[in-house]
Scaffold this motif. Structure first.
Motif, PDB file in Angstrom:
ATOM      1  N   UNK A  88      51.201  40.542  46.968  1.00 39.63           N
ATOM      2  CA  UNK A  88      50.038  40.073  46.798  1.00 39.63           C
ATOM      3  C   UNK A  88      48.729  40.686  46.856  1.00 39.63           C
ATOM      4  N   UNK A  89      47.832  40.630  45.614  1.00 37.37           N
ATOM      5  CA  UNK A  89      46.723  41.901  45.522  1.00 37.37           C
ATOM      6  C   UNK A  89      45.309  40.959  45.176  1.00 37.37           C
ATOM      7  N   UNK A  90      44.280  41.635  45.713  1.00 34.50           N
ATOM      8  CA  UNK A  90      43.005  41.123  45.298  1.00 34.50           C
ATOM      9  C   UNK A  90      42.696  41.656  44.057  1.00 34.50           C
ATOM     10  N   UNK A  91      41.836  40.927  43.370  1.00 29.75           N
ATOM     11  CA  UNK A  91      41.261  41.479  42.096  1.00 29.75           C
ATOM     12  C   UNK A  91      39.721  41.488  42.458  1.00 29.75           C
ATOM     13  N   UNK A  92      39.056  42.548  42.682  1.00 26.39           N
ATOM     14  CA  UNK A  92      37.564  42.601  42.992  1.00 26.39           C
ATOM     15  C   UNK A  92      36.546  43.216  41.758  1.00 26.39           C
ATOM     16  N   UNK A  93      35.695  42.671  41.824  1.00 29.14           N
ATOM     17  CA  UNK A  93      34.400  42.876  40.533  1.00 29.14           C
ATOM     18  C   UNK A  93      33.044  42.908  41.359  1.00 29.14           C
ATOM     19  N   UNK A  94      32.613  44.060  41.422  1.00 23.73           N
ATOM     20  CA  UNK A  94      31.047  43.826  42.104  1.00 23.73           C
ATOM     21  C   UNK A  94      31.320  43.980  43.549  1.00 23.73           C
ATOM     22  N   UNK A  95      32.457  44.355  44.046  1.00 23.25           N
ATOM     23  CA  UNK A  95      32.693  43.940  45.792  1.00 23.25           C
ATOM     24  C   UNK A  95      33.140  42.827  46.027  1.00 23.25           C
ATOM     25  N   UNK A  96      33.281  41.917  45.054  1.00 17.68           N
ATOM     26  CA  UNK A  96      33.438  40.440  45.567  1.00 17.68           C
ATOM     27  C   UNK A  96      35.091  40.039  44.917  1.00 17.68           C
ATOM     28  N   UNK A 114      37.466  38.036  42.900  1.00 23.04           N
ATOM     29  CA  UNK A 114      37.265  37.254  41.856  1.00 23.04           C
ATOM     30  C   UNK A 114      38.520  36.438  41.439  1.00 23.04           C
ATOM     31  N   UNK A 115      39.608  36.919  41.895  1.00 20.13           N
ATOM     32  CA  UNK A 115      41.058  36.529  41.856  1.00 20.13           C
ATOM     33  C   UNK A 115      42.158  37.189  42.522  1.00 20.13           C
ATOM     34  N   UNK A 116      43.160  36.586  42.774  1.00 26.47           N
ATOM     35  CA  UNK A 116      44.542  37.101  43.364  1.00 26.47           C
ATOM     36  C   UNK A 116      45.557  37.131  42.639  1.00 26.47           C
ATOM     37  N   UNK A 120      41.875  25.873  43.160  1.00 25.72           N
ATOM     38  CA  UNK A 120      42.534  27.019  42.164  1.00 25.72           C
ATOM     39  C   UNK A 120      43.051  26.744  40.996  1.00 25.72           C
ATOM     40  N   UNK A 121      43.199  27.485  40.026  1.00 21.19           N
ATOM     41  CA  UNK A 121      44.166  27.411  38.953  1.00 21.19           C
ATOM     42  C   UNK A 121      44.798  28.898  38.768  1.00 21.19           C
ATOM     43  N   UNK A 122      46.076  28.897  37.781  1.00 25.84           N
ATOM     44  CA  UNK A 122      46.844  29.864  37.677  1.00 25.84           C
ATOM     45  C   UNK A 122      46.994  30.202  36.310  1.00 25.84           C
ATOM     46  N   UNK A 123      47.148  31.313  35.961  1.00 22.32           N
ATOM     47  CA  UNK A 123      47.717  32.071  34.760  1.00 22.32           C
ATOM     48  C   UNK A 123      49.026  32.647  34.933  1.00 22.32           C
ATOM     49  N   UNK A 124      50.027  32.549  34.200  1.00 23.77           N
ATOM     50  CA  UNK A 124      51.369  33.231  34.661  1.00 23.77           C
ATOM     51  C   UNK A 124      51.717  33.915  33.294  1.00 23.77           C
ATOM     52  N   UNK A 163      45.679  33.902  40.273  1.00 19.36           N
ATOM     53  CA  UNK A 163      45.076  32.707  40.906  1.00 19.36           C
ATOM     54  C   UNK A 163      43.732  33.043  40.901  1.00 19.36           C
ATOM     55  N   UNK A 164      42.973  32.125  40.192  1.00 19.67           N
ATOM     56  CA  UNK A 164      41.455  32.068  39.937  1.00 19.67           C
ATOM     57  C   UNK A 164      40.813  30.875  40.625  1.00 19.67           C
ATOM     58  N   UNK A 165      39.525  30.999  40.791  1.00 18.05           N
ATOM     59  CA  UNK A 165      38.638  29.698  41.183  1.00 18.05           C
ATOM     60  C   UNK A 165      38.836  28.487  40.054  1.00 18.05           C
ATOM     61  N   UNK A 166      39.393  27.251  40.377  1.00 13.10           N
ATOM     62  CA  UNK A 166      38.985  26.166  39.263  1.00 13.10           C
ATOM     63  C   UNK A 166      38.013  26.163  38.577  1.00 13.10           C
ATOM     64  N   UNK A 167      36.990  26.359  39.297  1.00 15.95           N
ATOM     65  CA  UNK A 167      35.505  26.237  38.433  1.00 15.95           C
ATOM     66  C   UNK A 167      35.145  27.337  37.578  1.00 15.95           C
TER      67      UNK A 167
END
Length: 243
Positions: free
Chosen positions: A118-126, A128-130, A168-172, A239-243
């Motif tokens: 499991x890894x974090x995807x960061x953008x601008x220090x935040x 944004x996805x896993x 959350x929503x997911x892309x596979x 894994x991304x935010x549903x919004x």
């Protein structure tokens, strides 16, 4: 007004589902629902320029309380190995980065036990996805798209985590080794992605929460991995935010 109603509905729903749980768990769920509802209400009612600092302080304090409460729940003997999540209505109140970071902190150890990276995807220090990467050598036979026993366990645990974090929503995506013709690799990786999607849905995750399902063949190998050596076979779930 819609945000206020959403927050109140979240409070009502989470308070209702807490019936029958332990007192500590009830308090956790209730405090979460109240805080998320308050976050939504504040966001709808007060002018940004007037409330910015006050709201930020309250939000930070609430986020800290949520994190401490989740940590305490995880330490309980009966909760060891369980994913302790956040209810509906929390994303807007807590913020995308905190929501995903909480999910990561709660999931990472259990995912690692299952052989899922499991890894974090960061953008601008935040955050944004896993990204959850499942070793295809564990999940699939070479040249096949049917899940093996350990691969099924991986999907079960991942689905449990997704159920605990409903916003959350997911892309596979499926990936293959660079052996044979690439058109065959693409079809095989697509079949593996579809197999993972079907297994996740069978575990109770709604189909509407699944976005793209695609096979990428050997086109996106892991870092420092030669896709010809048999180590590129895998399925990744973003894994991304549903919004």
């Amino acid at each position: 007004m819609k945000q206020i109603i959403s927050g109140l509905l979240s409070l009502s729903l989470l308070s209702t589902i807490s019936c029958g749980l332990s007192d500590n768990t009830k308090r956790l769920i209730l405090s979460t629902s109240i805080g998320c509802g308050v976050g939504l209400a504040l966001g709808a009612v007060y002018d940004e320029s007037q409330r910015k600092k006050d709201t930020k302080d309250k939000k930070n304090n609430f986020q800290r309380q949520i994190k401490e409460s989740l940590a305490l729940e995880k330490k309980k003997p009966q909760n060891k190995g369980k994913i302790i999540g956040l209810g509906a209505g929390c994303l807007a109140g807590l913020g995308t980065g905190f929501y995903l970071n909480t999910m990561y902190d709660n999931m990472a150890e259990e995912m690692k036990k299952q052989g899922i990276k499991l890894e974090k995807v960061e953008r601008g220090g935040d955050t944004v996805a896993l990204t959850a990467s499942m070793d295809g050598g564990i999940a699939f036979e070479d040249g096949k798209a049917d899940l093996k026993g350990k691969g099924k366990e991986n999907i079960d645990k991942l689905a449990e985590a997704l159920a605990a974090y409903p916003e959350t929503k997911i892309n596979i995506s499926g990936h293959a080794n660079r052996t044979g013709a690439e058109d065959l690799n693409i079809r095989l990786s697509q079949d593996r992605a579809v197999t993972a999607k079907d297994a996740i849905i069978e575990n109770g995750v709604e189909g509407k929460r699944i976005g793209t399902v695609q096979g990428l063949g050997s086109s996106t190998p892991l870092k420092n991995v030669d896709p010809k050596d048999g180590s590129n076979r895998r399925v990744e779930v973003e894994i991304i935010p549903a919004s």
